[in-house]
Enzyme design. Structure first.
Site, PDB file in Angstrom:
ATOM      1  N   GLU A 168      -0.579 -24.802 -22.796  1.00  0.00           N
ATOM      2  CA  GLU A 168      -0.445 -25.692 -22.168  1.00  0.00           C
ATOM      3  C   GLU A 168      -1.142 -26.185 -21.382  1.00  0.00           C
ATOM      4  OE1 GLU A 168       3.735 -26.880 -21.542  1.00  0.00           O
ATOM      5  OE2 GLU A 168       3.348 -28.043 -19.880  1.00  0.00           O
ATOM      6  N   GLU A 173       1.684 -35.746 -14.737  1.00  0.00           N
ATOM      7  CA  GLU A 173       3.096 -35.114 -14.609  1.00  0.00           C
ATOM      8  C   GLU A 173       3.410 -36.020 -13.714  1.00  0.00           C
ATOM      9  OE1 GLU A 173       5.490 -31.965 -16.936  1.00  0.00           O
ATOM     10  OE2 GLU A 173       3.747 -31.214 -15.898  1.00  0.00           O
TER      11      GLU A 173
END
Length: 419
Positions: A168, A173
Site C-alpha cells: 500500500e 492522508e
C-alpha cells in the site's frame, strides 16, 4: 490509509483560467531579435496513462469507465460512514471538480459495524479499470476539515496476495485534528498499520485552498511532494531488511473521504456537515517527474535558470531567467504536458498564442496555455501556439522575462530540462 492501531480492513471490491494579462506586457523592443522563423520542431507528447479532470454538468456521477464505487461500512478501521454510490455523496460540481461529500444522515437505513449508521460518504477505486507500475501519480484537491474527517489519495497492489503483502502506498492522508499536516506512508509485510513507514509534511491549512499532492515511483524509489516540494523519499534501505513490495507490481488508485476511525477519532459537535473533499483532477503519467531530486532545473541562455520571480506562487507571477541557485523557485517537475513549480503551472498569459505572449505562473487547469512539449532539439514548445519558450530580446540579464515566439533555433530558445 491503514488503521494506525488495528489490523487491515477487508476491501469491498477493491477557467481555462481567466488568465491575467499583465499590464506590463512588453511589446516592440521587448520582442526577441529573431531572424527568419524556422519551422516548429517535431515534438512528442508525454504519455498520460490516466486522467480525470472531472469536467461535466453539476450533479453528474463519476465516470464509470474509470472509477468503481465501494459500498458499505468499514469495521477494521472503525470508520463510521457507510460508503454509497449516490450522487449526493460523490458527483461533479459543474466547475471542473469532483466533490465527495460526507453527510450526517442515514437515508437508506444502513447498518454499520456499530449499529445503525450515522454518516454517509463515498470511496472510489480503479480496480479492473486502471493500474500501473511506476510513474507519476498526482491529484490537486481542497481538503475536508474538522475533527474526525479522514480524506485520502492512495494505492494498493493488484498482486502479491492479501494486504499487507500486496503493498500500500498512501500518497496523501489527512486527519481533521491536524489541519496543517498531511502524511505519506508505505505499508507492507512487517511494516503495516501503525507500523507503516512514512513522514508528515506541515504547511498551510489545507482546507483553505487547493493543493497538489504527488508521488514519483520508480524501481527502488518513492518520492512524495506537496505543491512541488519534496518532503520524503523511501528506498529498500528504509525497511531494515523487510521486503520491499513496490517493484514490478501494478497498483490501483483509491480516493475517499472517511468519517471517524481509530486514527482520526470520531467527529464531535464542532465538526461541520455536510463536509466536502473537492478534487480538481487525478492524473498519472508513465514516467516519474522531477529528475529524482524534488524537481529539476531548466537552464538556457548563458547557463541561467528558468525562475519564478521572488519565489512567489501567486497567480500571474512572472517567469524569468536568473542565476541558478537551487531554490524551489527553480525546481520544475513535469506532469503530463505541464511544467510545474511551487505547486503551479507554467502558463502563457491569457491563453495567448501570438509572438511576445509572456509566460507566468498560474493555477494548473489543463488548458492549452499550460501544455508544453520538450523536443529532442532542446526546444520547449507551447503545443497550443506551436511556439517556443523564448528569452525576451535574447537578453541574458537576471530578471529577463520569458515569452513564446516562433521557433527559430536561436540560443535564446534552447533549454536543458532536467524534468
Amino acid at each position: 490509509m491503514s488503521s494506525r492501531l488495528s489490523s487491515r480492513r477487508t476491501r469491498a471490491g477493491a477557467v481555462l483560467s481567466a488568465a491575467l494579462v499583465l499590464g506590463s506586457m512588453l511589446v516592440g523592443t521587448a520582442l526577441s531579435t529573431q531572424a527568419s522563423a524556422a519551422p516548429a520542431p517535431d515534438v512528442g507528447i508525454a504519455a498520460t496513462t490516466f486522467a480525470d479532470e472531472f469536467n461535466g454538468p453539476a450533479g453528474t456521477p463519476v465516470d464509470g469507465s474509470k472509477w468503481n464505487h465501494e459500498i458499505g461500512d468499514n469495521v477494521n478501521n472503525h470508520e463510521r460512514q457507510y460508503s454509497t454510490n449516490r450522487t449526493s455523496n460523490a458527483s461533479l460540481d459543474g466547475q471542473g471538480n469532483l466533490v465527495i461529500t460526507a453527510r450526517r444522515e442515514n437515508p437508506g437505513n444502513y447498518n454499520c459495524w456499530y449499529g445503525r449508521c450515522e454518516y454517509t460518504s463515498a470511496r472510489l477505486n480503479t480496480i479492473g479499470k486502471f493500474s500501473q507500475t511506476y510513474g507519476r501519480f498526482e491529484t490537486r484537491l481542497k481538503m475536508s476539515h474538522g475533527q474526525g474527517m479522514w480524506p485520502a489519495f492512495w494505492m494498493m497492489g493488484t498482486t502479491g496476495g492479501t494486504w499487507p503483502n500486496n503493498g500500500e502506498i498512501d500518497i496523501m492522508e489527512n486527519v481533521g485534528f491536524e489541519p496543517n499536516t498531511v502524511h505519506g506512508t508505505i505499508h507492507g509485510p512487517g511494516y503495516s498499520g501503525s507500523g507503516g513507514i512514512g513522514a508528515a509534511y506541515t504547511g498551510p491549512r489545507f482546507a483553505d485552498g487547493f493543493h497538489t499532492f504527488t508521488l514519483d515511483w520508480s524501481p527502488n524509489l518513492l518520492i512524495w511532494y506537496v505543491d512541488g516540494q519534496e518532503y520524503q523519499r523511501r528506498t529498500p534501505a528504509d525497511l531494515g531488511g523487510r521486503t520491499w513490495v513496490f517493484n514490478d507490481r501494478p497498483f490501483f488508485i483509491i480516493l475517499n473521504l472517511a468519517v471517524g476511525g481509530y486514527w482520526p477519532g470520531d467527529p464531535n459537535a464542532s465538526t461541520p456537515f455536510p463536509n466536502n473533499l473537492t478534487v480538481d483532477y487525478v492524473r498519472v503519467t508513465n514516467t516519474p517527474g522531477g529528475g529524482g531530486g524534488g524537481g529539476g532545473q531548466i537552464t538556457g541562455l548563458a547557463g541561467k535558470c528558468v525562475d519564478v520571480a521572488g519565489a512567489s506562487n501567486a497567480n500571474g507571477t512572472p517567469v524569468q531567467i536568473y542565476d541558478c541557485n537551487g531554490s524551489n523557485a527553480q525546481r520544475w517537475t513535469r506532469s503530463g504536458n505541464q511544467l510545474q513549480a511551487l505547486g503551479k503551472c507554467l502558463d502563457a498569459a491569457g491563453g495567448g498564442t501570438a509572438n511576445g505572449t509572456l509566460v507566468q505562473l498560474w493555477d494548473c487547469n489543463g488548458s492549452g496555455a499550460q501544455q508544453w512539449a520538450i523536443s529532442g532539439a532542446n526546444d520547449i514548445v507551447n503545443i497550443q501556439a506551436n511556439k517556443c519558450l523564448d528569452v525576451t530580446g535574447n537578453n541574458s540579464a537576471n530578471g529577463t522575462r520569458l515569452q513564446i515566439w516562433e521557433c527559430t533555433g536561436g540560443a535564446n530558445q534552447k533549454w536543458n530540462a532536467a524534468v
